[in-house]
Design an enzyme around this catalytic site. Sequence first.
Site, PDB file in Angstrom:
ATOM      1  N   HIS A 219       0.848  -1.192   0.000  1.00  0.00           N
ATOM      2  CA  HIS A 219       0.000   0.000   0.000  1.00  0.00           C
ATOM      3  C   HIS A 219       0.883   1.242   0.000  1.00  0.00           C
ATOM      4  O   HIS A 219       1.059   1.878  -1.038  1.00  0.00           O
ATOM      5  CB  HIS A 219      -0.941  -0.028   1.228  1.00  0.00           C
ATOM      6  CG  HIS A 219      -1.858   1.149   1.289  1.00  0.00           C
ATOM      7  ND1 HIS A 219      -2.198   1.787   2.474  1.00  0.00           N
ATOM      8  CD2 HIS A 219      -2.518   1.815   0.311  1.00  0.00           C
ATOM      9  CE1 HIS A 219      -3.005   2.785   2.213  1.00  0.00           C
ATOM     10  NE2 HIS A 219      -3.239   2.819   0.897  1.00  0.00           N
ATOM     11  N   PRO A 237      -0.330  -2.522  10.205  1.00  0.00           N
ATOM     12  CA  PRO A 237      -1.141  -1.681  11.091  1.00  0.00           C
ATOM     13  C   PRO A 237      -1.343  -0.265  10.563  1.00  0.00           C
ATOM     14  O   PRO A 237      -2.175   0.469  11.091  1.00  0.00           O
ATOM     15  CB  PRO A 237      -0.332  -1.676  12.388  1.00  0.00           C
ATOM     16  CG  PRO A 237       1.075  -1.875  11.953  1.00  0.00           C
ATOM     17  CD  PRO A 237       1.023  -2.735  10.736  1.00  0.00           C
ATOM     18  N   CYS A 238      -0.596   0.122   9.562  1.00  0.00           N
ATOM     19  CA  CYS A 238      -0.707   1.501   9.082  1.00  0.00           C
ATOM     20  C   CYS A 238      -2.132   1.796   8.603  1.00  0.00           C
ATOM     21  O   CYS A 238      -2.752   2.790   8.993  1.00  0.00           O
ATOM     22  CB  CYS A 238       0.300   1.751   7.969  1.00  0.00           C
ATOM     23  SG  CYS A 238       2.004   1.725   8.543  1.00  0.00           S
ATOM     24  N   HIS A 239      -2.673   0.929   7.736  1.00  0.00           N
ATOM     25  CA  HIS A 239      -4.021   1.157   7.230  1.00  0.00           C
ATOM     26  C   HIS A 239      -4.844  -0.112   7.233  1.00  0.00           C
ATOM     27  O   HIS A 239      -5.883  -0.192   6.581  1.00  0.00           O
ATOM     28  CB  HIS A 239      -3.971   1.746   5.817  1.00  0.00           C
ATOM     29  CG  HIS A 239      -3.094   2.958   5.724  1.00  0.00           C
ATOM     30  ND1 HIS A 239      -1.769   2.892   5.321  1.00  0.00           N
ATOM     31  CD2 HIS A 239      -3.346   4.274   5.985  1.00  0.00           C
ATOM     32  CE1 HIS A 239      -1.236   4.104   5.345  1.00  0.00           C
ATOM     33  NE2 HIS A 239      -2.196   4.969   5.752  1.00  0.00           N
ATOM     34  N   GLY A 240      -4.351  -1.112   7.931  1.00  0.00           N
ATOM     35  CA  GLY A 240      -5.141  -2.324   8.120  1.00  0.00           C
ATOM     36  C   GLY A 240      -5.167  -3.292   6.963  1.00  0.00           C
ATOM     37  O   GLY A 240      -6.217  -3.830   6.596  1.00  0.00           O
TER      38      GLY A 240
END
Length: 275
Positions: A219, A237-240
Amino acid sequence: MASLSRSGGFAVKVITGAQPHTNFVAVSPASTVTAAREVPAEFTTAEARQDAVSRATSGVYASGLAVKGINVTSRRFAHTDVSFPDFSAYRRDSTKNPQVPARDTEDQRRALSSALYYGAGGVLSLWAGKEVVQTLVAYKAMAADQRALASIEINMNDIPEGQTKTYEWRGKPVFVKHRTKKEIAAEKAVPVADLRHPQHDDERVQKDEWSVVIGVCTHLGCVPIANAGDFGGYYCPCHGSHYDASGRIRKGPAPLNLHVPAYSFKDSTIVIGSS
Ligand code: FES
């Protein structure tokens, strides 16, 4: 009365225009003058001397007489019994014939020096070229520390089944996952058509037990967490974004599966960076 002296070792040349003299003087050192005698009748007048000189002078020399008057200009030693040395043994065959112009034998005479000149020049040029190329290649080549990072070897025994370990390769994290039979079976059973980035597990692994992927989320480049997420693989964890145990994107904003680097198996190691 004119007189004529004789010396034993040399003769004197009488030139045109000689004048009558009352005396002839010996030209040799006084000690070598052996006798004097009357001048022959043929030398008593200027015309006679002129005539005598106009003839071949060898007669004068052969007579052994030495004369000197006001017109005597030169003398030479009459060592006619000394033979000229023969240097032909030291001369090139191509130069022995005096009738052949030097330019006609130039190539023959210069063959050796030309061969040496161009041969040595060629060898030196090749050597200089090799040095230049070698220097440039060494200058442009990858540094030793970079070469060491070009590939890394991972001991497979260091990773227990079910575990994932992270390594650094060329400045990026690499996940090496030792998959269980259950994980392998689950990844093989995933319908490829349902995937966002359709890839079968067989396309992403060389051995079913081992999954090797670059640990950079497709991403925006975060580093996912191994053995986490809804699919038992990796979680960013940044944007799931959720990846499965084959590194394929299953949920979240990431558009693509995790990249698989070039790697190969060698004995009990995985060599990342060589295929
Ligand atoms: S960078 Fe990983 S989900 Fe956005």
